[in-house]
Design a protein around this motif. Sequence first.
Motif, PDB file in Angstrom:
ATOM      1  N   ASN A  70      25.507  88.036 -16.543  1.00  0.00           N
ATOM      2  CA  ASN A  70      25.416  89.452 -16.544  1.00  0.00           C
ATOM      3  C   ASN A  70      25.376  90.089 -15.189  1.00  0.00           C
ATOM      4  O   ASN A  70      24.756  90.969 -14.882  1.00  0.00           O
ATOM      5  N   ALA A  71      26.200  89.617 -14.316  1.00  0.00           N
ATOM      6  CA  ALA A  71      26.489  90.066 -12.914  1.00  0.00           C
ATOM      7  C   ALA A  71      27.198  91.461 -13.131  1.00  0.00           C
ATOM      8  O   ALA A  71      27.706  91.692 -14.086  1.00  0.00           O
ATOM      9  N   ASN A  72      27.087  92.246 -11.830  1.00  0.00           N
ATOM     10  CA  ASN A  72      27.479  93.493 -12.099  1.00  0.00           C
ATOM     11  C   ASN A  72      28.988  93.460 -11.929  1.00  0.00           C
ATOM     12  O   ASN A  72      29.698  92.834 -11.559  1.00  0.00           O
ATOM     13  N   LEU A 124      24.493  81.907  -6.299  1.00  0.00           N
ATOM     14  CA  LEU A 124      23.375  80.951  -5.748  1.00  0.00           C
ATOM     15  C   LEU A 124      21.981  81.843  -5.858  1.00  0.00           C
ATOM     16  O   LEU A 124      21.250  81.433  -6.523  1.00  0.00           O
ATOM     17  N   VAL A 125      22.455  83.185  -5.733  1.00  0.00           N
ATOM     18  CA  VAL A 125      21.357  84.373  -5.759  1.00  0.00           C
ATOM     19  C   VAL A 125      20.819  84.355  -7.570  1.00  0.00           C
ATOM     20  O   VAL A 125      19.637  84.379  -7.673  1.00  0.00           O
ATOM     21  N   VAL A 126      21.854  84.427  -8.280  1.00  0.00           N
ATOM     22  CA  VAL A 126      21.607  84.363  -9.776  1.00  0.00           C
ATOM     23  C   VAL A 126      20.855  83.237  -9.973  1.00  0.00           C
ATOM     24  O   VAL A 126      19.977  83.221 -10.886  1.00  0.00           O
ATOM     25  N   ALA A 127      21.403  81.950  -9.634  1.00  0.00           N
ATOM     26  CA  ALA A 127      20.695  80.713 -10.159  1.00  0.00           C
ATOM     27  C   ALA A 127      19.207  80.644  -9.739  1.00  0.00           C
ATOM     28  O   ALA A 127      18.401  80.017 -10.209  1.00  0.00           O
ATOM     29  N   ALA A 129      17.096  83.115  -8.693  1.00  0.00           N
ATOM     30  CA  ALA A 129      16.359  84.056  -9.481  1.00  0.00           C
ATOM     31  C   ALA A 129      16.153  83.504 -10.922  1.00  0.00           C
ATOM     32  O   ALA A 129      15.116  84.051 -11.424  1.00  0.00           O
ATOM     33  N   TYR A 130      16.848  82.773 -11.525  1.00  0.00           N
ATOM     34  CA  TYR A 130      16.501  82.328 -13.021  1.00  0.00           C
ATOM     35  C   TYR A 130      15.540  81.454 -12.879  1.00  0.00           C
ATOM     36  O   TYR A 130      14.483  81.485 -13.776  1.00  0.00           O
TER      37      TYR A 130
END
Length: 130
Positions: A70-72, A124-127, A129-130
């Motif tokens: 669900n990235a922008n 990486l930021v998404v991962a 933050a998960y």
Amino acid sequence: MFPITALYAALCGLLVLALAFNVVRYRFGRGISLGDGGDARITRAVRAHGNAVEYIPLALILIGLLEGNNANAWALHLYGALLVLGRVAHAWGMTGPGSEVNNFRKLGIIATWTVFLAASVHLLVVAVAY
């Protein structure tokens, strides 16, 4: 399910097909079945196709993983558009007039590497933050 990735995968698929057609066109036109027969145009056409096939899949995987998380949407479209435009510029630089190292090839390399860097950091930021 992944409409943004699908859009850019379809565009990249058409680009790869066009580049493959270009290789076959040169080979048939010069009667060379395998390899490049020492013909510089065939060598450039083969490398333009090969380079696209080498870079496009990982870029689409990165975009698809971002979309699946669900990235922008604007970021995904930016990555996808930059990828397609970069690959077209690189292919033109490889096969067009004056196909030594030129600004189109440079632009294509920069655009593609920018997508890799930005999408990788984004993922990486998404991962994390998960």
